[in-house]
Motif scaffolding. Structure first.
Motif, PDB file in Angstrom:
ATOM      1  N   HIS A  91      42.191  41.216  36.218  1.00 35.15           N
ATOM      2  CA  HIS A  91      40.841  40.677  35.680  1.00 35.15           C
ATOM      3  C   HIS A  91      40.705  39.031  35.960  1.00 35.15           C
ATOM      4  CE1 HIS A  91      41.365  44.231  32.970  1.00 35.15           C
ATOM      5  NE2 HIS A  91      40.027  44.371  33.363  1.00 35.15           N
ATOM      6  N   TYR A 105      40.495  37.795  38.711  1.00 31.98           N
ATOM      7  CA  TYR A 105      39.452  37.767  39.906  1.00 31.98           C
ATOM      8  C   TYR A 105      38.287  38.191  39.630  1.00 31.98           C
ATOM      9  CZ  TYR A 105      43.509  36.333  42.943  1.00 31.98           C
ATOM     10  OH  TYR A 105      44.418  35.542  43.759  1.00 31.98           O
ATOM     11  N   LEU A 106      37.867  38.529  38.329  1.00 28.12           N
ATOM     12  CA  LEU A 106      36.389  38.858  37.818  1.00 28.12           C
ATOM     13  C   LEU A 106      36.016  37.720  37.224  1.00 28.12           C
ATOM     14  CD1 LEU A 106      36.654  42.861  37.409  1.00 28.12           C
ATOM     15  CD2 LEU A 106      35.810  41.590  39.223  1.00 28.12           C
ATOM     16  N   ILE A 138      35.366  34.428  40.714  1.00 30.15           N
ATOM     17  CA  ILE A 138      34.838  35.854  40.466  1.00 30.15           C
ATOM     18  C   ILE A 138      34.508  36.309  41.995  1.00 30.15           C
ATOM     19  CG2 ILE A 138      32.622  36.977  39.977  1.00 30.15           C
ATOM     20  CD1 ILE A 138      31.963  35.096  38.071  1.00 30.15           C
ATOM     21  N   GLY A 179      34.327  39.728  42.573  1.00 30.94           N
ATOM     22  CA  GLY A 179      33.678  40.915  42.766  1.00 30.94           C
ATOM     23  C   GLY A 179      32.146  40.863  42.632  1.00 30.94           C
ATOM     24  N   ASP A 220      31.409  46.508  42.768  1.00 32.53           N
ATOM     25  CA  ASP A 220      32.895  46.496  42.463  1.00 32.53           C
ATOM     26  C   ASP A 220      33.074  46.644  40.996  1.00 32.53           C
ATOM     27  OD1 ASP A 220      33.088  45.753  45.223  1.00 32.53           O
ATOM     28  OD2 ASP A 220      32.939  43.466  44.681  1.00 32.53           O
ATOM     29  N   VAL A 221      32.431  46.131  40.080  1.00 31.47           N
ATOM     30  CA  VAL A 221      32.731  45.993  38.945  1.00 31.47           C
ATOM     31  C   VAL A 221      32.356  47.531  38.143  1.00 31.47           C
ATOM     32  CG1 VAL A 221      32.224  45.300  36.385  1.00 31.47           C
ATOM     33  CG2 VAL A 221      32.275  43.733  38.283  1.00 31.47           C
ATOM     34  N   ILE A 241      41.719  42.380  43.942  1.00 31.55           N
ATOM     35  CA  ILE A 241      41.214  42.645  42.464  1.00 31.55           C
ATOM     36  C   ILE A 241      41.739  43.787  41.842  1.00 31.55           C
ATOM     37  CG2 ILE A 241      38.862  43.303  40.979  1.00 31.55           C
ATOM     38  CD1 ILE A 241      37.384  41.968  43.421  1.00 31.55           C
TER      39      ILE A 241
END
Length: 333
Positions: free
Chosen positions: A59, A61-62, A189, A191, A195-196, A237
């Motif tokens: 998470h 990387y989000l 962030i 993505g 992607d999410v 991710i």
């Protein structure tokens, strides 16, 4: 008598967690068994046991920070507390618990720039009298543990929990932690919306096909595949996969949320390293900025006391500073 896992079953579950459940043929090749044999065994396992396949998301990387929340309910308001915490859309796991207190344990993924508001939300729950108190531990992402076969005696097809051997080896363990258990420098962030969305569906069921996800979004399965490979996997991710099962039995085992504290980063790292291949550990997470480790522990009921006795020995030798825990209430989760 309820069915039990045998060694081959455990080996398959370990492989599915390590390599992912999306390509059974590839998993079979890496395990050195015919693909058809694996498919037949997997079909039997899913029909006889509770099995769930999820993705383990990095998470960070989000742009999300993980929060582990322990909330003690005010007497009589246990269900209301649970429902109050569910109103916050950042939760990814929320369960009732008992033991050192009656209440809830939740894992939330909070946008990095909204952490203060989230803390204020928890303070408001206490002010309203729904909770006696709440504790929040900002954590790294969680490291899923895939080990199934270690401590399982192949000859007798029974578990052999070697607690004394485990604690003796801890001081010699590695001090280099997996990247998932290292405090991140920032929360980028990496993505986009697609992607999410893909991750949301795979977090519910990691075997969901790209075609099904494509239908939900109204796009082509090729586009979904591109985002999965070139964004989610290539950008890191996706940390890995997770297999949920009751290998110790549904009525003869318990899940625990433990918090372990140490007086040095070295001791924490060695303790964490000793747990990376143990079948009684589901996930691990490090508390940011502290020498503290979170562990989601799964044990047969007769082994719980032996585990706690082992922790007591580590405290007496000065390796472990302290520990605390609550028990997951499976009937209320």
């Amino acid at each position: 008598m309820p069915p039990k896992f045998d060694y081959s079953d455990l080996r398959i579950l370990e492989g599915l967690g390590k390599y992912g459940p999306r390509n059974v043929t590839d998993v079979a090749r890496k395990l050195g068994m015919p693909a058809e044999t694996l498919r037949k065994r997997l079909k039997r396992l899913t029909s006889q046991f509770f099995l769930r396949f999820n993705v383990n998301i990095y998470h960070t990387y989000l742009g999300l920070k993980k929060a582990l929340v322990f909330a003690e309910a005010a007497p009589g308001y246990e269900d209301l507390l649970f429902n109050c915490l569910r109103q916050n859309d950042f939760w990814i796991s929320l369960v009732r618990c008992y033991g050192m207190f009656e209440g809830c344990v939740g894992v939330f993924t909070v946008p990095n720039d909204h952490c203060v508001e989230f803390e204020q939300f928890l303070e408001e729950v206490v002010k309203l009298g729904v909770a006696r108190k709440s504790q929040i531990f900002w954590c790294t992402c969680f490291q899923a543990i895939h080990s199934r076969c270690k401590w399982f005696d192949r000859k007798s097809q029974t578990w052999d929990f070697r607690w004394d051997e485990w604690i003796k080896k801890i001081p010699a363990e590695d001090t280099e932690l997996p990247y998932t258990l290292v405090d991140p420098k920032d929360f980028p962030i990496k993505g986009d919306y697609i992607d999410v969305f893909i991750l949301k569906e795979l977090e519910k069921d990691a075997t969901t096909s790209f075609a099904d996800i494509a239908k939900m979004l109204g796009v082509s399965s090729q586009l979904i595949g591109y985002h999965y490979r070139n964004h989610i996997v290539e950008r890191g991710i996706l940390e890995g996969f997770e297999v949920s099962d009751f290998r110790f039995g549904t009525t003869t085992s318990n899940f625990f949320f433990f918090l372990f504290k140490f007086d040095s980063a070295e001791k924490l790292a060695k303790f964490a390293s000793s747990l990376l291949d143990k079948p009684f550990v589901r996930t691990l997470g490090k508390v940011l900025g502290q020498n503290a480790l979170y562990g989601y522990i799964y044990l047969p009921k007769p082994e719980f006391r032996r585990f706690v006795d082992s922790l007591s020995k580590l405290i007496r030798t000065g390796f472990l500073q302290s520990y605390s825990y609550v028990i997951q209430d499976l009937q209320k989760s």
